[in-house]
Design a protein around this motif. Structure first.
Motif, PDB file in Angstrom:
ATOM      1  N   GLY A  57     -23.577 -11.213 -50.418  1.00  0.00           N
ATOM      2  CA  GLY A  57     -24.345 -10.445 -51.388  1.00  0.00           C
ATOM      3  C   GLY A  57     -25.384  -9.560 -50.723  1.00  0.00           C
ATOM      4  N   THR A  58     -26.061 -10.093 -49.712  1.00  0.00           N
ATOM      5  CA  THR A  58     -27.090  -9.314 -49.016  1.00  0.00           C
ATOM      6  C   THR A  58     -26.480  -8.163 -48.243  1.00  0.00           C
ATOM      7  OG1 THR A  58     -28.408 -11.334 -48.791  1.00  0.00           O
ATOM      8  CG2 THR A  58     -29.045  -9.448 -47.444  1.00  0.00           C
ATOM      9  N   ALA A  60     -23.763  -6.614 -49.026  1.00  0.00           N
ATOM     10  CA  ALA A  60     -23.333  -5.610 -50.006  1.00  0.00           C
ATOM     11  C   ALA A  60     -24.514  -4.765 -50.466  1.00  0.00           C
ATOM     12  CB  ALA A  60     -22.680  -6.302 -51.205  1.00  0.00           C
ATOM     13  N   ILE A  61     -25.640  -5.414 -50.729  1.00  0.00           N
ATOM     14  CA  ILE A  61     -26.835  -4.686 -51.151  1.00  0.00           C
ATOM     15  C   ILE A  61     -27.351  -3.799 -50.022  1.00  0.00           C
ATOM     16  CG2 ILE A  61     -29.253  -4.963 -51.839  1.00  0.00           C
ATOM     17  CD1 ILE A  61     -28.395  -7.507 -53.320  1.00  0.00           C
ATOM     18  N   SER A  62     -27.282  -4.301 -48.798  1.00  0.00           N
ATOM     19  CA  SER A  62     -27.802  -3.559 -47.649  1.00  0.00           C
ATOM     20  C   SER A  62     -26.993  -2.313 -47.334  1.00  0.00           C
ATOM     21  CB  SER A  62     -27.840  -4.469 -46.412  1.00  0.00           C
ATOM     22  OG  SER A  62     -28.691  -5.578 -46.634  1.00  0.00           O
ATOM     23  N   ARG A  64     -26.081  -0.110 -49.440  1.00  0.00           N
ATOM     24  CA  ARG A  64     -26.442   0.977 -50.345  1.00  0.00           C
ATOM     25  C   ARG A  64     -27.466   1.895 -49.689  1.00  0.00           C
ATOM     26  NH1 ARG A  64     -27.265  -2.368 -56.052  1.00  0.00           N
ATOM     27  NH2 ARG A  64     -25.133  -3.175 -56.210  1.00  0.00           N
ATOM     28  N   ARG A  67     -31.682   0.681 -49.968  1.00  0.00           N
ATOM     29  CA  ARG A  67     -31.630  -0.750 -49.673  1.00  0.00           C
ATOM     30  C   ARG A  67     -33.033  -1.301 -49.466  1.00  0.00           C
ATOM     31  NH1 ARG A  67     -32.283  -1.957 -44.337  1.00  0.00           N
ATOM     32  NH2 ARG A  67     -30.932  -3.785 -44.453  1.00  0.00           N
ATOM     33  N   ILE A  73     -36.039  -8.467 -47.163  1.00  0.00           N
ATOM     34  CA  ILE A  73     -34.897  -9.387 -47.202  1.00  0.00           C
ATOM     35  C   ILE A  73     -35.273 -10.727 -46.584  1.00  0.00           C
ATOM     36  CG2 ILE A  73     -32.575  -9.801 -46.300  1.00  0.00           C
ATOM     37  CD1 ILE A  73     -32.099  -6.778 -46.505  1.00  0.00           C
TER      38      ILE A  73
END
Length: 214
Positions: A57-58, A60-62, A64, A67, A73
């Motif tokens: 999940g992290t 995937a978010i990173s 973007r 971010r 984080i």
């Protein structure tokens, strides 16, 4: 260099307390809840699944464009771990077994987030010309923390048991201590000023070697 020592302290303290549960987790299930070995071994399954989901999940978010920062984080992962330890502390002190599995899942998620954030910070704090030296020292800080963490957890459990007299409150106090230790590590991280690392790679490497020697 103060910033170098602050970051090294964060890595050492966070590893020392985040992983202090490792040697006491399965005995915790047996001592407090009288669970058989077959049940306590499932604790690691909840934790492991959480780590995997947290990292994926992290990442995937990173990926973007907008971010969160690496510090953010790492803070989220650390605070989440502290909250999970407080849940385990409450579950132990009040013997609330239903709290254990969610706490372990949250702990795994938080550690997955923490792993991504701290690794990214380690890379940012390394000069590409001396990347091996920097990553080696950062890894050494974490390995030292992890190496001592199991001992810290067991000693804290045994001392708490001798003082408090029963397993529920002893494990509860140990998990609470871990939560406090992780929060202390967060304070070190929040003191970190990434902008100050503009000195030459040779000077920074000398600072790191000094930290390791200390």
């Amino acid at each position: 260099n103060t910033g170098t020592r602050v970051f090294a302290s964060f890595l050492l303290i966070s590893a020392l307390f985040i992983f202090a549960y490792d040697q006491i987790l399965e005995p915790f299930g047996g001592d407090v809840f009288n669970l058989p070995v077959g049940k306590t071994t499932l604790f690691n399954a909840y934790w492991g699944m959480g780590v995997l989901l947290g990292m994926l999940g992290t990442l995937a978010i990173s990926s973007r464009a907008r971010r969160p920062t690496d510090v953010t984080i790492s803070v989220v992962g650390s605070v989440g771990s502290a909250l999970a330890f407080l849940m385990l502390s409450l579950a132990s002190a009040r013997q609330q077994l239903p709290l254990v599995s969610p706490a372990l899942l949250i702990l795994g998620l938080s550690m997955g987030i923490f792993n991504v954030g701290s690794l990214a910070l380690m890379m940012r704090m390394s000069d590409e010309r001396l990347a091996g030296t920097f990553m080696g020292i950062w890894s050494l800080m974490q390995l030292m923390g992890r190496g001592l963490s199991g001992l810290i957890g067991v000693i804290a459990r045994d001392l708490s048991l001798a003082w408090l007299g029963n397993f529920g409150t002893a494990y509860g106090a140990t998990f609470a201590l871990e939560a406090v230790g992780v929060v202390v590590a967060v304070f070190f991280l929040l003191r970190l000023d990434l902008g100050q690392f503009t000195q030459t790679a040779e000077r920074r490497a000398a600072d790191l070697i000094g930290v390791a020697a200390d």
